[in-house]
Each structure stands twice: as C-alpha cells, then as structure tokens.
Design an enzyme around this catalytic site. Structure first.
Site, PDB file in Angstrom:
ATOM      1  CB  SER A   1      41.284   7.510  31.827  1.00 24.49           C
ATOM      2  OG  SER A   1      41.207   6.086  32.077  1.00 24.49           O
ATOM      3  CD  GLU A   2      41.218   4.133  26.841  1.00 21.79           C
ATOM      4  OE1 GLU A   2      42.131   5.119  27.457  1.00 21.79           O
ATOM      5  OE2 GLU A   2      41.538   2.990  26.574  1.00 21.79           O
TER       6      GLU A   2
END
Lengths: 217, 232
Positions: free
Chosen positions: A45-46
């Site tokens: 998840s960035e």
C-alpha cells in the site's frame, strides 16, 4: 459478461506465489479477496504498508492504520511500515511485481489515462504516475465502455495521459486483452459474450488470438 | 540546553505569517497535524502555499483552511475527497499544482538530504513534464524535479522527546518524517511527549536535529475517512 467481482476474480488468476502486488482503488482492491489457494502474495500500500491484512473487526479499528484508499485495514504476520519516499522507492526500483489499477481510457499502444477530465473532474494522479512509470507488469481493471456507452479501449487516449506505453493487459467485463504491437489482442472472452460484440465495443485496433477461448472464472 | 518544547500549537505557529510556504504531513486524514491546523485557522494567516499529499475533507484537516480561504496554492497529489477544494479549483479561486505522489515524497526527501534535485520517470510524456528538463539514463527518460523549499514543515508524530526525536505509528508515518527533514523550521506535534532517554535510539524514526519545535497535542479526533470492517 462479468460483473466487477468477476473482473477481480479473473485478475486474481494472474497472481503468482511470492509476488509483491500493488492494488489500486476500486475493482483492483477486490482482487485481494480472490488470491488462489496455496499461494502467498504480499500487498503493498503506497501510503506505507507492506503486507495488508483484511479489514479489522469493529473493536480493532485503528485510525492510524489505513490503506491507500483510506480504508481501515490490519497488518499480517511479517508486515512492515515505512515512509512515503521508501514506498515509492520500492515501486520505482522495480520491486513490485504486479500493479493493478483502474483507468478511464487505455490506448492500443499501452498508454493510459486515469487522472483528470479537463474542466470536470480534477482529483489528481496520486501514486498512479509513479506506478505506471516503473512497474514491470501493469494490468488495468475497468469497464469496457463509459457511461455514454463509448469504448474505453481506444486507438489514442483523448484524456490527459497518466503514462505512455506501460499497460500490459486489460481485463474488462467482456474479456482479457493483451497489449501487443498489433493492438489489443483478445485472449479470452467472458461467458455469454460474442467476439462480434467485443469488436463493436472496441474502438482501438483489435486482433483475436488464434487460441482465443471462453474464460473460466 | 535545547529549547524546543513549546506549550501548544498557537505558540508553535505564532511566527507563521501571510504568504508562508508550509508543508503539512499526513495521508488523507491519517497522521495530520490536527492541533496546528486548528491554530492556523484561528490565527487566520492568509495566502498560504500548502504542500501536502491531500487537502483534507470539507470540514476537517486542510479543508478547514480552504473553507476560510487561507490557502492561495495547494501542491498535492490527490484531492478527490474535498468538494470545496474542487469548487475553488474549477472556479479559479485556488491555485493548484498536482504532482505524482512519489515525486512529492522524493522532493521532500531531497530537501532533507541536502540535494537540489532528483530524476524520476513519473510523469514523463504527461502534462506534469511540460517545461521540465529531461535526461536519458540507460535508454529511459527521466524528469528533473527540484527539492522543495518551504518556510515551515508541520508534522504529527506518535511520540517525541524534548530533543525533538520522533517515533511514528503505523501508516500515520507517511509523509511526516520526510517533511520533518525538509522544513526550514520544523514543528512537530506529538501525542505523547516523553522524557529524554525513554525512546530507544534504535527505534527513533526522525532524529531530533530535524525538529525545531515540539509540543504535546491535545484532543486528537483522528477522523477515519473510510471505515471498513469485517463482520463477525
């Protein structure tokens, strides 16, 4: 014809054991629900989490623990947290094996547009431009046509570009398409959909794979 | 003797003047400096340029400063959760520079590392590249992006001490340690201000040298944007 869950299920078949995967917001997020039995994938998840767990039970909800879609999530055994620069460092240096994202338009040369409709919608690109510029393998999950019934698989994107020549595959409710030098190559068609129907809904160059078949999901 | 601890948010931001360029940490509403934003609203400083990944929601976070028209320009990567923002943008009242999220993060990092610029592939061939210098490395094109220059960085950490050492929690880390390194003056608000020596040196995410002012925040709301749960 597939619904959005069917699209996600079909994309999940592209996952391989040991993959690090970044899933975009919307249909791509659903892919996490259909990871095939017996394989392990690690979701990135960035916003700074490697190893996204399932949604929390009500009493576990933690405002400090969200995914890139701002949804509350959990960690898993082996998860790690990091800052946003390191997060995009992983992405830029090619360590993420597969990126799945939505799009407004895809061109038959692999160009993608998904961040802006001039004069109407300006939400921003978020991490999409970084992802498409660096990811090794990009699959787009999207509806085949827009709300006006016009093809989103085009010969040229009409909306502002997110990245050039980067998409490898497109999965829509109608089928699975590989981006090739000859344009969109239909590899699989969805149950109940004819190839002629797909042709009528595809504005970009379309070729049919010799061994095209009806997908099983 | 290090004098970094201040009493509260209004004390910490008291010399932020009209026209300042400020960085604000957080991703969505996660890890945002709630106390400092409220203090900026109260102070009423205007014509701010805000560098922040998002612009809050209509009634929380940076959205509060948009409502009071204190923001002249936003530099963000994604602003999709804020209707007032979109209205001001489309009507031309608000200046906006949208940049890729990784570029935003790395321009902060470059500032904190003392490097004037970076090369990134993000945005090549798009609107983002217009007017920017490009260069090829190993056959691939990259954009030259400059390190951010900002007057203040305002960030939120979980724990901190009087030396300014900081520890972040879970995904509320996001842009906070990067902006902490990037501000000319860095202001950190923390949930817990602990005695010097309590934080394990190995566990410190931001060394105190990057932090100029620190205070213990109060009444954290920690609003959740998308509550998603698993049903039992």
């Amino acid at each position: 014809m597939l619904d959005k869950f069917g699209i996600a299920k079909r994309i999940a078949k592209e996952l391989k054991d040991g993959y690090y995967v970044n899933l975009g917001i919307g249909i791509p997020t659903l892919v996490a629900n259909y990871v095939p039995e017996g394989i392990e994938v690690i979701l990135q998840s960035e916003n700074g989490l490697l190893g996204i767990g399932p949604f929390p039970y009500e009493e576990e909800v933690d405002a400090d623990l969200i995914n890139a879609g701002k949804q509350t999530v959990t960690t898993k055994k082996g998860s790690s947290f990091f800052d946003s620069a390191m997060s995009f460092g992983m992405i830029r240096s090619g360590r993420v094996d597969l990126t799945v994202l939505g799009a407004m338009e895809v061109a038959d040369n692999g160009d993608i547009a998904n961040w802006k409709i001039p004069g109407k919608m300006v939400k921003g690109m978020g991490g999409a431009m970084d992802l498409v510029a660096s990811a090794k393998n990009i699959i787009v999950a999207m509806q085949h046509v827009n709300k006006a019934g016009e093809s989103k698989l085009l010969s040229k994107c009409s909306l502002p570009i997110t990245g050039l020549g980067c998409v490898k595959k497109v999965v829509t409710e109608l089928g699975v398409f590989e981006i090739t030098e000859e344009g969109f190559k239909l590899l699989e068609y969805a149950p109940g959909v004819t190839i002629d129907y797909i042709k009528s809904k595809t504005e970009g160059r379309l070729v049919i794979a010799d061994n095209v078949f009806e997908m099983s999901i | 003797m290090l004098q970094k601890v201040v009493a509260n948010a209004s004390e910490a931001i008291k010399d932020i003047e009209d026209g300042a360029v400020i960085m604000l940490g957080g991703f969505g509403l996660c890890g945002i400096p709630e106390n400092s934003i409220n203090a900026l609203v109260q102070k009423g400083v205007k014509n701010l340029t805000c560098i922040s990944n998002n612009a809050g929601v209509d009634d929380f976070g940076i959205g509060l400063m948009l409502k009071t028209r204190q923001v002249k320009k936003m530099i963000s990567s994604y602003v999709g959760e804020n209707a007032e923002f979109e209205r001001q943008l489309l009507s031309g009242e608000l200046e906006v520079e949208l940049i890729p999220q990784g570029t935003l993060a790395t321009r902060c990092m470059a500032a904190g590392y003392g490097m004037p610029a970076i090369f990134t592939p993000a945005g090549v061939g798009t609107e983002v590249a217009i007017g920017k210098e490009t260069r090829e490395f190993d056959g691939k094109t990259y954009l030259l992006e400059h390190a951010f220059k900002s007057d203040f960085a305002i960030i939120k950490a979980w724990k901190g001490d009087a030396h300014g050492n900081l520890v972040f929690r879970a995904t509320s880390r996001n842009f906070n340690p990067l902006m902490a390194m990037a501000g000319k003056i860095t202001i950190a608000e923390v949930e817990e201000l602990v005695p010097v020596g309590e934080l394990e040196p190995d566990m410190i995410h931001t060394p105190g040298i990057y932090v100029n002012r620190i205070f213990k925040g109060t009444d954290y709301e920690k609003r959740i944007e998308q509550l998603t749960v698993t049903k039992r």
